[in-house]
Structure formats: C-alpha cells, structure tokens
Design an enzyme around this catalytic site. Structure first.
Site, PDB file in Angstrom:
ATOM      1  N   ASP A 140       1.483  -1.270   0.597  1.00  0.00           N
ATOM      2  CA  ASP A 140       0.067  -0.508  -0.430  1.00  0.00           C
ATOM      3  C   ASP A 140       0.666   1.250  -0.251  1.00  0.00           C
ATOM      4  O   ASP A 140       1.839   1.142   1.215  1.00  0.00           O
ATOM      5  CB  ASP A 140      -0.821   0.291   1.212  1.00  0.00           C
ATOM      6  CG  ASP A 140      -1.738   1.232   1.225  1.00  0.00           C
ATOM      7  OD1 ASP A 140      -1.240   1.518   0.263  1.00  0.00           O
ATOM      8  OD2 ASP A 140      -3.102   1.117   1.367  1.00  0.00           O
ATOM      9  N   ARG A 142      -0.392   4.438  -0.355  1.00  0.00           N
ATOM     10  CA  ARG A 142      -0.366   5.523   0.368  1.00  0.00           C
ATOM     11  C   ARG A 142      -0.337   6.684   1.134  1.00  0.00           C
ATOM     12  O   ARG A 142      -0.275   5.093   2.254  1.00  0.00           O
ATOM     13  CB  ARG A 142      -2.388   5.241   0.166  1.00  0.00           C
ATOM     14  CG  ARG A 142      -3.071   5.418  -0.479  1.00  0.00           C
ATOM     15  CD  ARG A 142      -4.777   4.624  -0.979  1.00  0.00           C
ATOM     16  NE  ARG A 142      -4.619   3.307  -0.090  1.00  0.00           N
ATOM     17  CZ  ARG A 142      -5.979   2.993   0.604  1.00  0.00           C
ATOM     18  NH1 ARG A 142      -7.214   3.165   0.608  1.00  0.00           N
ATOM     19  NH2 ARG A 142      -5.981   1.808   1.889  1.00  0.00           N
TER      20      ARG A 142
END
Length: 215
Positions: A140, A142
C-alpha cells in the site's frame, strides 16, 4: 487520545478554488448541494479534491476516499469502493461533512499497474497485497498526510472519521488531525469481493464484519 502522538504539520497548503456543484450518488436520487474545493501547496502533485456538504460542526464527519476508477465509475465488483463512495455522498449530503477524494488509484500504484495486479490475482490466485508486491510495489503506497493538509487548509483540526481502515486513523493523527470519533463504513460484500475484504481484515486489520460466508 494521546496528545503526544499528534504533531501538527507545517501548514503550506491553501485553498485554491471553491465551486458549488449539485451532486448525487449513483444509487440515490436525492440531490445534494456541495462545494468542491481544490488546493495549492499540497505535499504531492495529485489533483486531490474536497467535497464539502454543509452544515459543518466542530468535529465534522469526514470520509477519506482513494480514487478507484473501476469501482467508483464502472461499478466493479472486485472491490467495495463504489459502494463506499455512494454511502459517503448520501451520508454527508444528509448530515453535513467533508469527502476527501484522493487521487491514489490502486493504493497509489496507478490504474494500469492496478489492472496488471488484477491480472495476477485472477491468473495466479494472489491476493490484492501479494499482487502489488509481485509487480514490485509496496502493499500500500498511499500517504494520507495530504488528507491532513487538506483538512487543515479548510480550518479543520478535529473530525469524526468514517472509515474501517486503522491506517487512515494513525496517519491523520500523526499529521495533526484529532479523531474525535470513528464511524465504520458499511459492509458491501459479494461473491467476487469476499476474499478481497477478508484479506483486508486479516492483513491490515480493517474493521469489517463479514458475517455469514456467501452462498
């Protein structure tokens, strides 16, 4: 809340443009008056957007939603993103609050790479995080610091966060946003996305209650 864990960021972001636009979710016929807000000086180059629904209280409802073209626009059943977006628009439109729409497609890897990862999930049985790693990305990518910057540019420093993702809570707190309350998102499970949701629970501790296994 441990105040020592909250370190306000140096505020460099500012509001660029505010535009009032009536909107509705894909699933609701109810029309909501919204103000779309753009920003200057954010910490990345994404064209992130805040959608503000009045009224806002001292600790407004906030949903941080990462862009998902396949789910948000085309209704893909491989995820629950489109349903979460519809839920957020309807909830915030009725109660007031802020939807932060972050341009972080595919957990930050982009649309083409996300579709490459989908191909590996289908052809090799990898889960969503394993597939990202198989094409040489982190699970991930983000960074929700930009969400904190957007809120602070709007003069918001405490929120009631609509999420089932503990990483959003941790990153917002780390970057100067107090989380006064956490409201879980709905559970939108189908036969296609069940394993995807189960993986988010098992590997990243999302607070999703799947209940009975799908038939």
């Amino acid at each position: 809340m441990n105040e020592a864990l909250i370190t306000p960021i140096t505020l460099s972001a500012s509001v660029r443009t505010r535009v009032k636009i009536p909107i509705h979710s894909r699933t609701s016929k109810q029309r909501f008056e919204a103000e779309m807000v753009t920003f200057s000086g954010l910490s990345d180059i994404g064209e992130h957007l805040a959608i503000v629904f009045e009224p806002l209280n001292r600790s407004p409802y906030v949903r941080v939603h990462s862009e998902c073209l396949t789910g948000d626009v085309f209704g893909s059943e491989r995820c629950d993103c489109g349903e979460q977006l519809d839920e957020a628009i309807t909830m915030l439109g009725k109660l007031g609050g802020i939807l932060l729409y972050l341009r972080q497609e595919g957990r930050g890897i982009g649309l083409y790479n996300k579709l490459d990862a989908y191909h590996l999930q289908i052809s090799q049985g990898l889960d969503t995080f394993e597939a990202n790693q198989a094409i040489n990305f982190p699970e991930d990518m983000r960074d929700f610091r930009v969400a904190a910057e957007m809120l602070q540019a709007l003069g918001i420093f405490e929120v009631s966060l609509v999420t089932n993702n503990p990483d959003k809570i941790a990153q917002l707190e780390k970057n100067g946003i107090r989380i006064g309350n956490v409201i879980p998102t709905g559970v939108f499970v189908n036969n296609t996305n069940h394993s995807y949701l189960r993986t988010k629970i098992d590997k990243h501790h999302h607070t999703i209650n799947l209940g009975e296994e799908p038939q």
